[in-house]
Design a protein around this motif. Structure first.
Motif, PDB file in Angstrom:
ATOM      1  N   ALA A  19       0.738  -1.096   0.459  1.00 52.93           N
ATOM      2  CA  ALA A  19       0.167  -0.252  -0.130  1.00 52.93           C
ATOM      3  C   ALA A  19       0.833   1.119  -0.030  1.00 52.93           C
ATOM      4  CB  ALA A  19      -0.909  -0.056   1.115  1.00 52.93           C
ATOM      5  N   GLY A  20       2.194   1.075  -0.168  1.00 51.24           N
ATOM      6  CA  GLY A  20       3.151   2.238  -0.155  1.00 51.24           C
ATOM      7  C   GLY A  20       4.207   2.189   0.680  1.00 51.24           C
ATOM      8  N   GLY A  21       4.017   1.643   1.960  1.00 51.73           N
ATOM      9  CA  GLY A  21       4.907   1.944   2.962  1.00 51.73           C
ATOM     10  C   GLY A  21       5.079   3.356   3.341  1.00 51.73           C
ATOM     11  N   ALA A  22       4.573   4.094   2.813  1.00 50.93           N
ATOM     12  CA  ALA A  22       4.631   5.441   3.335  1.00 50.93           C
ATOM     13  C   ALA A  22       3.786   5.756   4.487  1.00 50.93           C
ATOM     14  CB  ALA A  22       4.247   6.430   2.007  1.00 50.93           C
ATOM     15  N   VAL A  23       4.047   7.030   5.009  1.00 46.48           N
ATOM     16  CA  VAL A  23       3.386   7.203   6.443  1.00 46.48           C
ATOM     17  C   VAL A  23       1.892   7.698   5.772  1.00 46.48           C
ATOM     18  CG1 VAL A  23       3.282   8.888   8.350  1.00 46.48           C
ATOM     19  CG2 VAL A  23       5.581   7.970   7.413  1.00 46.48           C
ATOM     20  N   LEU A  24       0.855   7.016   6.494  1.00 46.99           N
ATOM     21  CA  LEU A  24      -0.362   7.423   6.246  1.00 46.99           C
ATOM     22  C   LEU A  24      -0.772   8.857   7.032  1.00 46.99           C
ATOM     23  CD1 LEU A  24      -1.937   3.937   6.253  1.00 46.99           C
ATOM     24  CD2 LEU A  24      -1.482   5.232   4.260  1.00 46.99           C
ATOM     25  N   GLY A  25      -1.579   9.545   6.516  1.00 44.36           N
ATOM     26  CA  GLY A  25      -2.133  10.743   7.352  1.00 44.36           C
ATOM     27  C   GLY A  25      -3.213  10.235   8.472  1.00 44.36           C
ATOM     28  N   ALA A  26      -3.007  11.185   9.616  1.00 44.44           N
ATOM     29  CA  ALA A  26      -3.993  10.546  10.626  1.00 44.44           C
ATOM     30  C   ALA A  26      -5.401  10.232  10.336  1.00 44.44           C
ATOM     31  CB  ALA A  26      -3.645  11.605  11.876  1.00 44.44           C
ATOM     32  N   ASP A  27      -5.851  11.194   9.530  1.00 42.01           N
ATOM     33  CA  ASP A  27      -7.355  11.025   9.221  1.00 42.01           C
ATOM     34  C   ASP A  27      -7.390   9.446   8.462  1.00 42.01           C
ATOM     35  OD1 ASP A  27      -7.307  13.510   6.433  1.00 42.01           O
ATOM     36  OD2 ASP A  27      -5.806  12.041   7.152  1.00 42.01           O
ATOM     37  N   ARG A  28      -6.514   9.336   7.522  1.00 38.69           N
ATOM     38  CA  ARG A  28      -6.622   8.092   6.701  1.00 38.69           C
ATOM     39  C   ARG A  28      -6.489   6.875   7.531  1.00 38.69           C
ATOM     40  NH1 ARG A  28      -7.984   4.719   3.257  1.00 38.69           N
ATOM     41  NH2 ARG A  28      -6.261   3.429   2.308  1.00 38.69           N
ATOM     42  N   VAL A  29      -5.714   6.855   8.518  1.00 35.07           N
ATOM     43  CA  VAL A  29      -5.625   5.828   9.445  1.00 35.07           C
ATOM     44  C   VAL A  29      -6.877   5.889  10.264  1.00 35.07           C
ATOM     45  CG1 VAL A  29      -4.335   4.904  11.687  1.00 35.07           C
ATOM     46  CG2 VAL A  29      -3.173   5.889   9.788  1.00 35.07           C
ATOM     47  N   ALA A  30      -7.434   7.011  10.708  1.00 34.09           N
ATOM     48  CA  ALA A  30      -8.590   6.778  11.458  1.00 34.09           C
ATOM     49  C   ALA A  30      -9.602   6.261  10.580  1.00 34.09           C
ATOM     50  CB  ALA A  30      -8.963   8.286  11.692  1.00 34.09           C
ATOM     51  N   ASP A  31      -9.732   6.711   9.485  1.00 31.23           N
ATOM     52  CA  ASP A  31     -10.710   6.066   8.508  1.00 31.23           C
ATOM     53  C   ASP A  31     -10.518   4.503   8.458  1.00 31.23           C
ATOM     54  OD1 ASP A  31     -11.247   6.387   4.932  1.00 31.23           O
ATOM     55  OD2 ASP A  31     -12.703   6.152   6.479  1.00 31.23           O
ATOM     56  N   LEU A  32      -9.179   4.284   8.456  1.00 35.65           N
ATOM     57  CA  LEU A  32      -9.328   2.631   8.316  1.00 35.65           C
ATOM     58  C   LEU A  32      -9.533   2.060   9.700  1.00 35.65           C
ATOM     59  CD1 LEU A  32      -5.742   2.458   6.204  1.00 35.65           C
ATOM     60  CD2 LEU A  32      -8.114   1.559   5.499  1.00 35.65           C
ATOM     61  N   LEU A  33      -9.392   2.702  10.587  1.00 34.28           N
ATOM     62  CA  LEU A  33      -9.856   2.105  11.939  1.00 34.28           C
ATOM     63  C   LEU A  33     -11.182   1.956  12.388  1.00 34.28           C
ATOM     64  CD1 LEU A  33      -6.838   3.283  13.981  1.00 34.28           C
ATOM     65  CD2 LEU A  33      -7.244   0.833  13.265  1.00 34.28           C
ATOM     66  N   SER A  34     -12.041   2.976  11.732  1.00 32.20           N
ATOM     67  CA  SER A  34     -13.416   3.121  12.000  1.00 32.20           C
ATOM     68  C   SER A  34     -14.069   1.874  11.845  1.00 32.20           C
ATOM     69  CB  SER A  34     -13.902   4.192  11.490  1.00 32.20           C
ATOM     70  OG  SER A  34     -14.003   4.284  10.024  1.00 32.20           O
ATOM     71  N   PRO A  35     -14.958   1.434  12.622  1.00 28.64           N
ATOM     72  CA  PRO A  35     -15.632   0.291  12.745  1.00 28.64           C
ATOM     73  C   PRO A  35     -16.609   0.061  11.432  1.00 28.64           C
ATOM     74  CG  PRO A  35     -16.337   1.401  14.612  1.00 28.64           C
ATOM     75  CD  PRO A  35     -15.194   2.116  13.946  1.00 28.64           C
ATOM     76  N   GLY A  36     -16.649  -0.912  10.748  1.00 29.26           N
ATOM     77  CA  GLY A  36     -17.465  -1.205   9.765  1.00 29.26           C
ATOM     78  C   GLY A  36     -16.728  -0.679   8.304  1.00 29.26           C
ATOM     79  N   THR A  37     -15.592  -0.409   8.416  1.00 26.23           N
ATOM     80  CA  THR A  37     -14.677  -0.362   7.177  1.00 26.23           C
ATOM     81  C   THR A  37     -14.296  -1.852   6.628  1.00 26.23           C
ATOM     82  OG1 THR A  37     -12.767  -0.044   7.862  1.00 26.23           O
ATOM     83  CG2 THR A  37     -14.429   1.994   7.461  1.00 26.23           C
ATOM     84  N   THR A  38     -14.319  -1.993   5.680  1.00 28.99           N
ATOM     85  CA  THR A  38     -13.726  -3.494   4.918  1.00 28.99           C
ATOM     86  C   THR A  38     -12.182  -3.557   5.513  1.00 28.99           C
ATOM     87  OG1 THR A  38     -13.335  -2.331   2.916  1.00 28.99           O
ATOM     88  CG2 THR A  38     -15.191  -3.917   2.934  1.00 28.99           C
ATOM     89  N   ALA A  39     -11.737  -2.508   5.625  1.00 29.83           N
ATOM     90  CA  ALA A  39     -10.104  -2.653   6.021  1.00 29.83           C
ATOM     91  C   ALA A  39     -10.094  -3.395   7.580  1.00 29.83           C
ATOM     92  CB  ALA A  39      -9.292  -1.413   6.184  1.00 29.83           C
ATOM     93  N   LEU A  40     -11.257  -3.471   8.176  1.00 35.67           N
ATOM     94  CA  LEU A  40     -11.420  -4.133   9.297  1.00 35.67           C
ATOM     95  C   LEU A  40     -11.808  -5.504   9.374  1.00 35.67           C
ATOM     96  CD1 LEU A  40     -11.857  -2.299  12.475  1.00 35.67           C
ATOM     97  CD2 LEU A  40      -9.997  -3.549  12.076  1.00 35.67           C
ATOM     98  N   ALA A  41     -11.754  -6.274   8.214  1.00 33.18           N
ATOM     99  CA  ALA A  41     -12.076  -7.611   8.159  1.00 33.18           C
ATOM    100  C   ALA A  41     -11.762  -8.389   9.402  1.00 33.18           C
ATOM    101  CB  ALA A  41     -11.607  -8.165   6.808  1.00 33.18           C
ATOM    102  N   ASP A  42     -10.479  -8.246   9.985  1.00 34.35           N
ATOM    103  CA  ASP A  42     -10.316  -9.244  11.099  1.00 34.35           C
ATOM    104  C   ASP A  42     -10.326  -8.210  12.311  1.00 34.35           C
ATOM    105  OD1 ASP A  42      -8.054 -11.627  11.926  1.00 34.35           O
ATOM    106  OD2 ASP A  42      -8.920 -10.195  13.151  1.00 34.35           O
ATOM    107  N   ALA A  43     -11.197  -8.170  13.119  1.00 33.65           N
ATOM    108  CA  ALA A  43     -11.202  -7.014  14.267  1.00 33.65           C
ATOM    109  C   ALA A  43      -9.845  -7.000  15.033  1.00 33.65           C
ATOM    110  CB  ALA A  43     -12.382  -7.537  15.150  1.00 33.65           C
ATOM    111  N   THR A  44      -9.070  -8.013  14.970  1.00 29.67           N
ATOM    112  CA  THR A  44      -7.832  -7.875  15.824  1.00 29.67           C
ATOM    113  C   THR A  44      -6.629  -7.294  14.843  1.00 29.67           C
ATOM    114  OG1 THR A  44      -7.062 -10.150  15.131  1.00 29.67           O
ATOM    115  CG2 THR A  44      -8.501  -9.917  16.905  1.00 29.67           C
ATOM    116  N   LYS A  45      -6.913  -6.990  13.851  1.00 27.78           N
ATOM    117  CA  LYS A  45      -5.572  -6.489  13.002  1.00 27.78           C
ATOM    118  C   LYS A  45      -5.561  -5.048  13.098  1.00 27.78           C
ATOM    119  CE  LYS A  45      -5.032  -6.151   7.763  1.00 27.78           C
ATOM    120  NZ  LYS A  45      -5.613  -6.396   6.853  1.00 27.78           N
TER     121      LYS A  45
END
Ligand SMILES: Nc1nc2c(c(=O)[nH]1)N[C@H]1C(S)=C(S)[C@@H](COP(=O)(O)O)O[C@H]1N2
Ligand SMILES: [Mo]
Length: 331
Positions: free
Chosen positions: A40-66
């Motif tokens: 996905a780039g190895g680059a530093v993600l912005g805080a909002d992007r990370v928050a987005d990925l972490l918000s419940p319900g997004t597909t990025a959180l397929a595994d709740a422990t990841k």
């Protein structure tokens, strides 16, 4: 720590075949997860992007422990990682029993949601942070650190978190705050093993303010790219890589800013054996054993013994915090 020495632990306690298989399948999963993150780039993600990925319900959180993580320049390189199996089955977490294998068996009862961290003491205004807000405060970083227990064993652990200083900035401590104290979760009804040792509860640890603000000091939410297993201090703990492991309090519920050196569990238990500073120091032996070498957990027998390094190998980064201090007296 008072009860058993590392040499007392039979190797049969450390691994079992079924848990090893379990570990292998988890590792396969993790490798996929980690290479995915790298692609996905190895680059530093912005805080909002990370928050987005972490918000419940997004597909990025397929595994709740990841956990979604970014790389960190503060990560230790060139060391073989200790296996997930060893990191999660060879623990000190006395609230869940005094044997190394106890926390893996017993810590499942720790209720990690809902969870809040209370901030009080010398701050502009006391605050309470919800764990899920804390997780989104900053991008989560992969930080590989050496981990040296005062019992003279060590591991290399890929933690996930961000610098504690980022959190402390949100706490608005007053200039009069000289130390910060961390208190672990304590409920005797949940943690039925606390009478096995004579230490006082809740588990309490502390740092001088400059130590707490040092970028290496990690507010830790995970390891191996996933949320902390309970036995490693879920849902949030401290990791201070240049100090003996007991300075790194697990499952934190209170962060208190204070003027005087706080009462800490092991110092209170035996101040001659466990100092407040507890910097890893091969030149200052524990009264009952040498600190000059350590046993690297999980290594083949012939490769286990290692020389212990001053400040656990982090001298270049942290030695200046102790300029002019006698580290033999201030152990
Ligand atoms: N609340 C609490 N925190 C604790 C402990 C404990 O017993 N209770 N043990 C400490 C010790 S002695 C060590 S070595 C590390 C172990 O962390 P790990 O099990 O994740 O390796 O946690 C530290 N934090
Ligand atoms: Mo420890």
């Amino acid at each position: 720590m008072l009860i058993r020495k590392p040499s007392d632990i039979p190797s049969s306690e450390i691994t079992s075949e079924s848990s090893y298989k379990d570990f292998l399948s988890r590792r396969r999963f993790l490798r996929t997860a980690i290479s995915g993150a790298a692609a996905a780039g190895g680059a530093v993600l912005g805080a909002d992007r990370v928050a987005d990925l972490l918000s419940p319900g997004t597909t990025a959180l397929a595994d709740a422990t990841k956990l979604q993580t970014v790389k960190s320049p503060l990560s230790t390189t060139g060391e073989q990682l200790t296996s997930f199996e060893d990191i999660t089955h060879y623990n000190n977490y006395y609230e869940f029993g005094v044997q190394k294998s106890d926390p893996a068996k017993n810590a499942g009862v720790l209720p990690t949601r809902p969870w809040t961290v209370k901030v009080d003491g010398l701050v502009k205004q006391p605050k309470t942070f919800d764990i899920d807000a804390l997780l989104k405060l900053r991008p989560l970083e992969d930080r590989v650190y050496r981990h040296r227990c005062v019992e003279a064993w060590s591991m290399v652990i890929p933690w996930v978190g961000y610098s504690l200083s980022e959190f402390i900035k949100q706490c608005d401590p007053l200039p009069s705050a000289k130390y910060v104290q961390f208190l672990s979760y304590y409920d005797k009804k949940v943690e039925k093993w606390t009478d096995e040792s004579s230490i006082f509860w809740p588990y309490s640890e502390g740092l001088r303010m400059d130590e707490a603000m040092h970028p290496l000091t990690l507010l830790t939410f995970g390891l191996y790219g996933q949320v902390l297993p309970n036995q490693d201090g879920a849902p949030v703990r401290i990791v201070v890589p240049w100090k003996y492991g007991f300075k790194s309090a697990k499952s934190i519920v209170t962060v208190r800013f204070v003027e005087k050196m706080p009462e800490t569990t092991w110092y209170q238990q035996n101040p001659r054996e466990y100092g407040f500073y507890s910097n890893v120091n091969p030149n200052h032996d524990h009264p009952r054993w040498s600190q000059k070498t350590e046993r690297r957990i999980g290594q083949p027998f012939y490769a286990q013994r290692r020389t212990t390094l001053m400040f656990n190998g982090y001298a270049e980064q942290v030695a200046s915090l102790y300029n002019g201090m006698n580290l033999d007296r201030n152990y």
